[in-house]
Design a protein around this motif. Structure first.
Motif, PDB file in Angstrom:
ATOM      1  N   ILE A   1      87.614 -95.556  66.406  1.00  0.00           N
ATOM      2  CA  ILE A   1      88.399 -96.507  65.642  1.00  0.00           C
ATOM      3  C   ILE A   1      89.613 -96.908  66.486  1.00  0.00           C
ATOM      4  O   ILE A   1      90.394 -96.040  66.880  1.00  0.00           O
ATOM      5  CB  ILE A   1      88.879 -95.907  64.300  1.00  0.00           C
ATOM      6  CG1 ILE A   1      87.700 -95.369  63.488  1.00  0.00           C
ATOM      7  CG2 ILE A   1      89.675 -96.949  63.518  1.00  0.00           C
ATOM      8  CD1 ILE A   1      86.719 -96.412  63.028  1.00  0.00           C
ATOM      9  N   PRO A   2      89.803 -98.178  66.789  1.00  0.00           N
ATOM     10  CA  PRO A   2      90.909 -98.579  67.654  1.00  0.00           C
ATOM     11  C   PRO A   2      92.263 -98.424  66.966  1.00  0.00           C
ATOM     12  O   PRO A   2      92.357 -98.390  65.742  1.00  0.00           O
ATOM     13  CB  PRO A   2      90.608-100.050  67.946  1.00  0.00           C
ATOM     14  CG  PRO A   2      89.808-100.508  66.776  1.00  0.00           C
ATOM     15  CD  PRO A   2      88.972 -99.325  66.373  1.00  0.00           C
ATOM     16  N   TRP A   3      93.291 -98.319  67.775  1.00  0.00           N
ATOM     17  CA  TRP A   3      94.647 -98.261  67.246  1.00  0.00           C
ATOM     18  C   TRP A   3      94.938 -99.526  66.452  1.00  0.00           C
ATOM     19  O   TRP A   3      94.620-100.632  66.860  1.00  0.00           O
ATOM     20  CB  TRP A   3      95.664 -98.126  68.378  1.00  0.00           C
ATOM     21  CG  TRP A   3      97.071 -98.172  67.860  1.00  0.00           C
ATOM     22  CD1 TRP A   3      97.844 -99.270  67.678  1.00  0.00           C
ATOM     23  CD2 TRP A   3      97.845 -97.055  67.428  1.00  0.00           C
ATOM     24  NE1 TRP A   3      99.061 -98.926  67.154  1.00  0.00           N
ATOM     25  CE2 TRP A   3      99.092 -97.566  66.994  1.00  0.00           C
ATOM     26  CE3 TRP A   3      97.601 -95.679  67.382  1.00  0.00           C
ATOM     27  CZ2 TRP A   3     100.104 -96.748  66.504  1.00  0.00           C
ATOM     28  CZ3 TRP A   3      98.616 -94.863  66.894  1.00  0.00           C
ATOM     29  CH2 TRP A   3      99.835 -95.373  66.470  1.00  0.00           C
ATOM     30  N   ASP A   4      95.551 -99.345  65.265  1.00  0.00           N
ATOM     31  CA  ASP A   4      95.968-100.467  64.433  1.00  0.00           C
ATOM     32  C   ASP A   4      97.314-100.105  63.837  1.00  0.00           C
ATOM     33  O   ASP A   4      97.440 -99.084  63.159  1.00  0.00           O
ATOM     34  CB  ASP A   4      94.931-100.727  63.336  1.00  0.00           C
ATOM     35  CG  ASP A   4      95.138-102.055  62.624  1.00  0.00           C
ATOM     36  OD1 ASP A   4      96.251-102.273  62.107  1.00  0.00           O
ATOM     37  OD2 ASP A   4      94.193-102.857  62.574  1.00  0.00           O
ATOM     38  N   ASP A   5      98.328-100.929  64.090  1.00  0.00           N
ATOM     39  CA  ASP A   5      99.675-100.630  63.603  1.00  0.00           C
ATOM     40  C   ASP A   5      99.700-100.429  62.091  1.00  0.00           C
ATOM     41  O   ASP A   5     100.448 -99.602  61.570  1.00  0.00           O
ATOM     42  CB  ASP A   5     100.641-101.760  63.971  1.00  0.00           C
ATOM     43  CG  ASP A   5     100.941-101.798  65.460  1.00  0.00           C
ATOM     44  OD1 ASP A   5     100.792-100.752  66.119  1.00  0.00           O
ATOM     45  OD2 ASP A   5     101.308-102.872  65.967  1.00  0.00           O
ATOM     46  N   HIS A   6      98.883-101.192  61.375  1.00  0.00           N
ATOM     47  CA  HIS A   6      98.897-101.108  59.909  1.00  0.00           C
ATOM     48  C   HIS A   6      98.433 -99.739  59.426  1.00  0.00           C
ATOM     49  O   HIS A   6      99.014 -99.155  58.512  1.00  0.00           O
ATOM     50  CB  HIS A   6      98.007-102.199  59.318  1.00  0.00           C
ATOM     51  CG  HIS A   6      98.041-102.254  57.817  1.00  0.00           C
ATOM     52  ND1 HIS A   6      99.179-102.498  57.099  1.00  0.00           N
ATOM     53  CD2 HIS A   6      97.059-102.069  56.896  1.00  0.00           C
ATOM     54  CE1 HIS A   6      98.910-102.491  55.809  1.00  0.00           C
ATOM     55  NE2 HIS A   6      97.622-102.221  55.662  1.00  0.00           N
ATOM     56  N   LEU A   7      97.409 -99.190  60.044  1.00  0.00           N
ATOM     57  CA  LEU A   7      96.906 -97.874  59.644  1.00  0.00           C
ATOM     58  C   LEU A   7      97.810 -96.759  60.153  1.00  0.00           C
ATOM     59  O   LEU A   7      97.818 -95.668  59.600  1.00  0.00           O
ATOM     60  CB  LEU A   7      95.485 -97.669  60.175  1.00  0.00           C
ATOM     61  CG  LEU A   7      94.411 -98.597  59.610  1.00  0.00           C
ATOM     62  CD1 LEU A   7      93.056 -98.223  60.170  1.00  0.00           C
ATOM     63  CD2 LEU A   7      94.385 -98.531  58.083  1.00  0.00           C
ATOM     64  N   GLY A   8      98.560 -97.019  61.202  1.00  0.00           N
ATOM     65  CA  GLY A   8      99.432 -95.995  61.765  1.00  0.00           C
ATOM     66  C   GLY A   8     100.737 -95.832  61.039  1.00  0.00           C
ATOM     67  O   GLY A   8     101.506 -94.923  61.339  1.00  0.00           O
ATOM     68  N   SER A   9     101.030 -96.696  60.065  1.00  0.00           N
ATOM     69  CA  SER A   9     102.296 -96.624  59.334  1.00  0.00           C
ATOM     70  C   SER A   9     102.166 -95.683  58.149  1.00  0.00           C
ATOM     71  O   SER A   9     101.391 -95.932  57.219  1.00  0.00           O
ATOM     72  CB  SER A   9     102.690 -98.024  58.834  1.00  0.00           C
ATOM     73  OG  SER A   9     102.822 -98.919  59.907  1.00  0.00           O
TER      74      SER A   9
END
Length: 303
Positions: A263-271
């Protein structure tokens, strides 16, 4: 997850890792498909038709799944929610996610689906819940169609025993095609005996290799070797900077699980502490979760 990132690699899913084959989950992703699920508003999906077909494969009977992080901060709860959103948006049967991990960043806090009652109340009144209309008081519904049994900060959930988990999955199986469990560490040993499938989650970090190895050893040592062999390993937050760590983790898992999905890095999921808005995700993230959901359904569907 990495504190710095570059643009993520394309989504990749690898089924039957020992064969070295790839699912091709990114082919044709620019084509748009409209998916109409039972009784729901048509879903606009930019997944390839092959992934949509796999997501919609019929299941012979209700299935329950446990999502388990191999280490703290791996993204267990986010993965459980995204699997739930993806399946619910594309399938005809109902999908429910159960928050069995109370806390400020738990599943209940990251989905905009509130119900009048919680998991504790559902178990206390299980004998009276004999119709789907009764179940609706205990399960909020998100815009994707995913239903959520919430826990919030109820400490009682930490004391649930094997009988409670068996009662819970049996009850929900009467109303839902797929039940997703997001357990706390204290509940994992009680949840695994009642599950039909297992999704393991590792972060794209230097800790991933050790975490995956230790998790596999624990599963084998506690009688879950078959469940481990049929599990799906999700590696979260993949970027170009983390590929070396990701490759190391995958070498440990290759040939010892059913599939590996990046799963690639995604700012939205990392918050942290943020409600997940599926529409805010990057196309690569959606494609990766579509591939994950398709592989997952494939492991549960009849041979």
């Amino acid at each position: 997850m990495p504190s710095q990132r570059t643009d993520p690699e394309p989504a990749r899913s690898e089924e039957e890792p020992d064969s070295g084959s790839h699912s091709g989950g990114t082919r044709g992703w620019r084509r748009l498909a409209k998916v109409v699920t039972g009784g729901a508003t048509p879903v606009r999906s930019d997944l390839p038709s092959s992934d949509i077909e796999r997501l919609r494969a019929p299941l012979a009977e209700p299935r329950s799944l446990v999502v388990l992080g191999c280490t703290g901060g791996a993204g267990q709860t986010v993965t459980a929610l995204m699997i739930g959103h993806t399946l619910a948006a594309h399938r005809d049967d109902r999908v429910v996610a159960v928050d069995v991990n109370p806390g400020p960043n738990g599943l209940s806090r990251r989905v905009g689906a509130q119900a009048p009652e919680t998991l504790t109340a559902l178990l206390a009144n299980a004998d009276a819940v004999d119709e789907y209309e009764h179940m609706r008081a205990y399960a909020g519904r998100a815009g994707t169609g995913l239903e959520v049994v919430q826990t919030l900060d109820d400490p009682y959930v930490q004391t649930l025993d094997d009988r409670d988990y068996g009662q819970l999955t049996g009850l929900l199986g009467g109303f839902y095609g797929v039940t997703l469990l997001d357990p706390a560490a204290t509940g994992v040993a009680r949840a695994l005996p009642v599950t039909d499938g297992l999704v393991l989650v590792a972060p794209a970090s230097a800790d991933a290799e050790r975490a995956v190895s230790m998790t596999f050893e624990w599963l084998d040592g506690n009688g879950y070797a078959t469940l481990r062999a049929n599990s799906i390993l999700v590696v979260n937050g993949v970027s170009k900077r983390s590929l070396q760590d990701v490759d190391a983790a995958e070498r440990v898992a290759r040939g010892r699980c059913r599939a590996i999905v990046r799963i690639p890095w995604d700012d939205h999921l990392g918050s942290s502490y943020t409600k997940i808005d599926v529409g805010a995700l990057r196309p690569a993230t959606k494609r990766a979760h579509g591939a994950l959901g398709g592989v997952l359904v494939n492991t549960l569907a009849p041979a």
